[in-house]
Motif scaffolding. Structure first.
Motif, PDB file in Angstrom:
ATOM      1  N   UNK A 237       0.793  -2.894  -4.665  1.00  0.00           N
ATOM      2  CA  UNK A 237      -0.129  -3.742  -5.088  1.00  0.00           C
ATOM      3  C   UNK A 237      -0.360  -5.235  -4.185  1.00  0.00           C
ATOM      4  N   UNK A 238      -1.037  -4.676  -3.010  1.00  0.00           N
ATOM      5  CA  UNK A 238      -1.448  -5.602  -1.967  1.00  0.00           C
ATOM      6  C   UNK A 238      -2.838  -5.420  -1.515  1.00  0.00           C
ATOM      7  N   UNK A 239      -3.299  -6.640  -1.381  1.00  0.00           N
ATOM      8  CA  UNK A 239      -4.747  -6.598  -0.738  1.00  0.00           C
ATOM      9  C   UNK A 239      -4.806  -7.202   0.613  1.00  0.00           C
ATOM     10  N   UNK A 240      -5.519  -6.666   1.638  1.00  0.00           N
ATOM     11  CA  UNK A 240      -5.327  -7.452   3.012  1.00  0.00           C
ATOM     12  C   UNK A 240      -6.786  -7.840   3.200  1.00  0.00           C
TER      13      UNK A 240
ATOM     14  N   UNK B 127      -6.388  -1.746   0.642  1.00  0.00           N
ATOM     15  CA  UNK B 127      -5.871  -2.014  -0.616  1.00  0.00           C
ATOM     16  C   UNK B 127      -4.515  -1.027  -0.899  1.00  0.00           C
ATOM     17  N   UNK B 128      -3.349  -1.531  -0.971  1.00  0.00           N
ATOM     18  CA  UNK B 128      -2.050  -0.739  -1.183  1.00  0.00           C
ATOM     19  C   UNK B 128      -1.690  -0.935  -2.547  1.00  0.00           C
TER      20      UNK B 128
ATOM     21  N   UNK C  96     -14.262   2.792   0.561  1.00  0.00           N
ATOM     22  CA  UNK C  96     -14.548   2.380  -0.762  1.00  0.00           C
ATOM     23  C   UNK C  96     -14.709   3.496  -1.739  1.00  0.00           C
ATOM     24  N   UNK C  97     -15.195   4.598  -1.492  1.00  0.00           N
ATOM     25  CA  UNK C  97     -15.156   5.762  -2.433  1.00  0.00           C
ATOM     26  C   UNK C  97     -13.897   6.130  -2.703  1.00  0.00           C
ATOM     27  N   UNK C  98     -13.334   6.176  -1.740  1.00  0.00           N
ATOM     28  CA  UNK C  98     -11.794   6.629  -1.964  1.00  0.00           C
ATOM     29  C   UNK C  98     -10.932   5.471  -2.565  1.00  0.00           C
ATOM     30  N   UNK C  99     -11.403   4.360  -2.864  1.00  0.00           N
ATOM     31  CA  UNK C  99     -10.399   3.076  -3.596  1.00  0.00           C
ATOM     32  C   UNK C  99      -9.640   2.728  -2.498  1.00  0.00           C
ATOM     33  N   UNK C 100     -10.017   2.691  -1.152  1.00  0.00           N
ATOM     34  CA  UNK C 100      -8.864   2.072  -0.525  1.00  0.00           C
ATOM     35  C   UNK C 100      -9.253   0.925   0.360  1.00  0.00           C
ATOM     36  N   UNK C 101     -10.591   0.178  -0.088  1.00  0.00           N
ATOM     37  CA  UNK C 101     -10.744  -1.072   0.323  1.00  0.00           C
ATOM     38  C   UNK C 101     -12.169  -1.178  -0.043  1.00  0.00           C
ATOM     39  N   UNK C 102     -12.735  -2.491   0.260  1.00  0.00           N
ATOM     40  CA  UNK C 102     -14.189  -3.038  -0.168  1.00  0.00           C
ATOM     41  C   UNK C 102     -14.642  -3.872   1.009  1.00  0.00           C
ATOM     42  N   UNK C 103     -15.711  -3.435   1.653  1.00  0.00           N
ATOM     43  CA  UNK C 103     -16.321  -4.255   2.654  1.00  0.00           C
ATOM     44  C   UNK C 103     -17.594  -4.705   2.002  1.00  0.00           C
TER      45      UNK C 103
ATOM     46  N   UNK D 266      -5.466  -6.708 -10.818  1.00  0.00           N
ATOM     47  CA  UNK D 266      -4.136  -6.893 -11.141  1.00  0.00           C
ATOM     48  C   UNK D 266      -3.257  -6.490  -9.957  1.00  0.00           C
ATOM     49  N   UNK D 267      -3.470  -6.975  -8.737  1.00  0.00           N
ATOM     50  CA  UNK D 267      -2.514  -6.926  -7.672  1.00  0.00           C
ATOM     51  C   UNK D 267      -1.400  -7.989  -7.728  1.00  0.00           C
ATOM     52  N   UNK D 268      -0.386  -7.946  -6.628  1.00  0.00           N
ATOM     53  CA  UNK D 268       0.700  -8.766  -6.762  1.00  0.00           C
ATOM     54  C   UNK D 268       0.705  -9.738  -5.791  1.00  0.00           C
ATOM     55  N   UNK D 269      -0.074  -9.265  -4.788  1.00  0.00           N
ATOM     56  CA  UNK D 269      -0.013 -10.104  -3.470  1.00  0.00           C
ATOM     57  C   UNK D 269      -1.612  -9.908  -2.712  1.00  0.00           C
TER      58      UNK D 269
END
Length: 180
Positions: free
Chosen positions: A91-94, A86-87, A61-68, A125-128
């Protein structure tokens, strides 16, 4: 700190170390059920293991790579939902999620996934958004189906589940589709 109120009885908040005991308790209560589809149960045998997981995802989360987040239903933690990653380049969230067995069948994960999808596509503002579910995990793949996600294909032998591989069905929602 991430906090998102979904409705009167449901909200998401960034997981914290103070949540470790409840999350581990929920894991213990639902261990046999969760083991059907989640590969991490054998390596989560103590509150310390859960704390290690929380520390890892807080770094992400601190690195802005995901949110749990923990899922709070009527004021009680009942599961975990996340942007597993989060890519930002593409612009893709998994999205990933799990829910305690006692809380199944109340529409919780569908509402959570809808809120996470909406937040990713409108606020971030992600695309997918992608949701993946093991073939045969009808409850899990029912979620993106109910939300109008498109089935995009099957990844063969995508995950090792204790003693066998499982295939994953990939579901996707594009911002242009969601906004309709």
């Amino acid at each position: 700190m991430f906090f998102h109120k979904i409705d009167q009885e449901l909200s998401l908040k960034l997981i914290e170390l103070k949540d470790a005991e409840r999350v581990f308790q929920l894991t213990e209560e639902s261990r046999a059920y969760l083991k059907n589809w989640l590969p991490w149960l054998d390596s989560t045998t103590s509150v310390e293991d859960t704390k290690g997981f929380i520390q890892m995802v807080l770094k992400q989360y601190a690195e802005n790579k995901g949110v749990t987040t923990v899922i709070s239903f009527q004021g009680e933690i009942v599961g975990v939902a996340s942007y597993n990653s989060i890519d930002w380049t593409n612009k893709i969230a998994y999205i990933g999620y799990w829910l305690g067995e006692a809380y199944q069948g109340k529409g919780i994960i569908t509402r959570v996934s809808k809120a996470l999808t909406d937040y990713a596509l409108r606020e971030l503002d992600l695309n997918k958004v992608e949701i993946r579910a093991a073939v045969g995990n009808d409850k899990s793949w029912g979620v993106p189906t109910r939300l109008g996600f498109q089935e995009e294909g099957v990844i063969r032998q995508a995950e090792w589940l204790y003693d066998h591989y499982v295939d994953h069905v990939v579901y996707g929602m594009l911002a242009s589709e969601w906004n309709k």
